[in-house]
Design an enzyme around this catalytic site. Structure first.
Site, PDB file in Angstrom:
ATOM      1  N   SER A 182       0.798  -1.225   0.000  1.00  0.00           N
ATOM      2  CA  SER A 182       0.000   0.000   0.000  1.00  0.00           C
ATOM      3  C   SER A 182       0.829   1.273   0.000  1.00  0.00           C
ATOM      4  O   SER A 182       0.342   2.319  -0.413  1.00  0.00           O
ATOM      5  CB  SER A 182      -0.954  -0.013   1.192  1.00  0.00           C
ATOM      6  OG  SER A 182      -0.261  -0.246   2.391  1.00  0.00           O
ATOM      7  N   HIS A 210      -5.277  -3.768  -2.231  1.00  0.00           N
ATOM      8  CA  HIS A 210      -5.019  -2.785  -3.289  1.00  0.00           C
ATOM      9  C   HIS A 210      -4.973  -3.402  -4.680  1.00  0.00           C
ATOM     10  O   HIS A 210      -4.706  -2.712  -5.662  1.00  0.00           O
ATOM     11  CB  HIS A 210      -3.704  -2.045  -3.025  1.00  0.00           C
ATOM     12  CG  HIS A 210      -3.849  -0.955  -2.000  1.00  0.00           C
ATOM     13  ND1 HIS A 210      -4.458   0.245  -2.273  1.00  0.00           N
ATOM     14  CD2 HIS A 210      -3.498  -0.912  -0.704  1.00  0.00           C
ATOM     15  CE1 HIS A 210      -4.446   1.004  -1.182  1.00  0.00           C
ATOM     16  NE2 HIS A 210      -3.875   0.321  -0.212  1.00  0.00           N
ATOM     17  N   LYS A 241     -11.964  -0.086  -0.981  1.00  0.00           N
ATOM     18  CA  LYS A 241     -11.089   0.641  -1.904  1.00  0.00           C
ATOM     19  C   LYS A 241     -11.723   0.665  -3.287  1.00  0.00           C
ATOM     20  O   LYS A 241     -12.650   1.420  -3.514  1.00  0.00           O
ATOM     21  CB  LYS A 241      -9.687   0.048  -1.842  1.00  0.00           C
ATOM     22  CG  LYS A 241      -9.059   0.418  -0.485  1.00  0.00           C
ATOM     23  CD  LYS A 241      -7.698  -0.121  -0.227  1.00  0.00           C
ATOM     24  CE  LYS A 241      -7.198   0.459   1.094  1.00  0.00           C
ATOM     25  NZ  LYS A 241      -6.500  -0.507   1.910  1.00  0.00           N
TER      26      LYS A 241
HETATM   27  C1  PLP Z   1      -6.509  -0.634   3.324  1.00  0.00           C
HETATM   28  C2  PLP Z   1      -5.894  -1.946   3.583  1.00  0.00           C
HETATM   29  C3  PLP Z   1      -6.494  -2.864   4.446  1.00  0.00           C
HETATM   30  C4  PLP Z   1      -7.701  -2.495   5.253  1.00  0.00           C
HETATM   31  O1  PLP Z   1      -8.857  -2.405   4.511  1.00  0.00           O
HETATM   32  P1  PLP Z   1     -10.115  -1.606   5.094  1.00  0.00           P
HETATM   33  O2  PLP Z   1     -11.259  -2.231   4.387  1.00  0.00           O
HETATM   34  O3  PLP Z   1      -9.907  -0.172   4.804  1.00  0.00           O
HETATM   35  O4  PLP Z   1     -10.145  -1.884   6.568  1.00  0.00           O
HETATM   36  C5  PLP Z   1      -5.924  -4.112   4.578  1.00  0.00           C
HETATM   37  N1  PLP Z   1      -4.798  -4.436   3.908  1.00  0.00           N
HETATM   38  C6  PLP Z   1      -4.179  -3.583   3.089  1.00  0.00           C
HETATM   39  C7  PLP Z   1      -2.940  -3.994   2.364  1.00  0.00           C
HETATM   40  C8  PLP Z   1      -4.703  -2.308   2.910  1.00  0.00           C
HETATM   41  O5  PLP Z   1      -4.072  -1.447   2.117  1.00  0.00           O
END
Ligand code: PLP
Length: 394
Positions: A182, A210, A241
């Site tokens: 990320s 992602h 996301k």
């Molecule tokens: C954003 C993210 C999460 C968490 O996801 P949410 O649905 O926002 O809680 C988990 N793992 C990675 C790699 C992320 O970038």
């Protein structure tokens, strides 16, 4: 009464001194490629709204319709009385999309990761984890109390060597990696990791937060991107996301999912999604498959913007995806650049320690499918002016 929490205020004062204190920016419009924050219209390079689905008419309508029919809340945790038909439909939809036997949805991707890792391992077990894995994986590892072995970023050979050494030890082994990282936007060496896991009998788990909606056919993620179907035991994804809504999910065998129904603590002890969330997510998977041009446009914009930053003289690190970090070094510089960009009409977040290692601070940008060429050009001009003003580029 003396303030027994005064040490918190002291710490905050120290952050202000160091230039790393961050005020929350307030979004005053929809989350879109052009948005209003703190009264200013900006090009938004700070969202995870990869495909522009947060305000897609089909998702919006699905949420409104579900709210009219079923109300705004589910009323309980899944295991008591909070499992609605929509929740099960969404899980079936995701499992089919991911070509996995079964799926369970959590309240967030964070809960999916931490809840799953903590549930399936015991203190007798071992976790082999990439050093840049997401905080929710790290927390899950800690909660499981299993022994944690960290390997250098993307070094599948090192991961294999750790697994080989662990062969003599009792306990189960879990090899775990983000699919797309990320903070750097690089892609895990999944084929090599999967081979190492298979060779040494480790469970393979990938967090595709992602990558879902970004990589693979119609956004099926890194497993699809690399053609590794059936070889990754646990696939995690987020609905927060590219899907544009909220939530996380785990795909795997029916036994894994049934086990998580009984043992994953966020599933057992936290209320399920409102019907609007489940309905909007269902609509999002329809859009992924019916509007492939969104993903195409995401990647066109990614190429254009990354080349533009490079031409200006910025370093964009290891990025291979729409996550494009602009590396600046010190945390203070990253926050300065972010503030200067905001004045120039661009929102891009400064990220420093502890989110990224000391000395590797950056301004992270994420382009989306819905940015227009004019918006990307405006953003590049802002980067050029702000970067020159701060002496980051010539
Ligand atoms: C954003 C993210 C999460 C968490 O996801 P949410 O649905 O926002 O809680 C988990 N793992 C990675 C790699 C992320 O970038």
């Amino acid at each position: 009464m003396s303030d027994r929490l005064s040490y918190l205020a002291d710490q905050i004062a120290a952050w202000k001194q160091a230039g790393t204190y961050q005020r929350l920016r307030v979004l005053e419009s929809e989350c879109a490629a052009g948005a209003r924050f703190d009264g200013r219209e900006v090009v938004n390079l700070a969202s995870n709204n990869y495909l522009g689905l947060t305000s897609h008419p089909r998702l919006r309508e699905a949420a409104l319709e579900a709210t009219r029919r079923f109300g705004v809340g589910s009323g309980a945790v899944r295991t008591i009385s909070g499992t609605m038909r929509l929740h099960l439909q969404l899980e079936e939809r995701i499992a089919a999309f991911k070509q996995a036997p079964a799926c369970v949805v959590f309240q967030s991707g964070f809960a999916a990761n931490s809840g799953t890792v903590a549930a399936i391992l015991t203190p007798d077990d071992h976790i082999v984890s990439d050093e840049l894995n997401h905080a929710s994986i790290i927390d899950g590892c800690r909660l499981s109390k299993a022994k944690i072995h960290v390997f250098p970023h993307k070094d599948a050979r090192a991961a294999g060597a750790i697994l080989e050494e662990l062969q003599a030890q009792p306990g189960r082994k879990l090899l775990i990696s983000d699919g797309v990282f990320s903070m750097d936007g690089d892609i895990a060496p999944l084929p090599d990791l999967v081979r190492a896991a298979e060779r040494f009998g480790a469970v393979m788990m990938v967090d595709d937060a992602h990558a879902s909606g970004v990589l693979g056919r119609a956004g099926r993620g890194t497993i699809d991107h690399f053609g590794l179907h059936g070889r990754v035991d646990i696939q995690v994804g987020t609905l927060s996301k590219a899907i544009g809504v909220l939530g996380g999910y785990v795909c795997g065998s029916r036994a894994l999912i049934e086990f998580l129904y009984h043992r994953a603590r966020p599933f057992l002890f936290s209320t399920s999604h409102p019907p609007a969330v489940a309905a909007a997510c269902l609509a999002a998977f329809d859009v992924l498959e019916s509007e492939p041009e969104r993903i195409e446009s995401l990647w066109n914009n990614t190429r254009y913007f990354k080349e533009g930053l490079g031409a200006l003289g910025f370093h964009t690190g290891l990025s291979e995806t729409p996550i494009i970090p602009v590396m600046v070094g010190e945390a203070r510089r990253a926050h300065e650049l972010s503030r200067a960009l905001f004045e120039e009409g661009v929102l891009a977040t400064g990220i420093g320690y502890p989110t990224v290692p000391e000395g590797k601070a950056r301004v992270r940008t994420i382009v989306t499918a819905t940015h227009t060429p004019e918006q990307l050009d405006r953003a590049l001009e802002a980067f050029s002016r702000a970067g020159k003003r701060l002496g980051i580029i010539d």
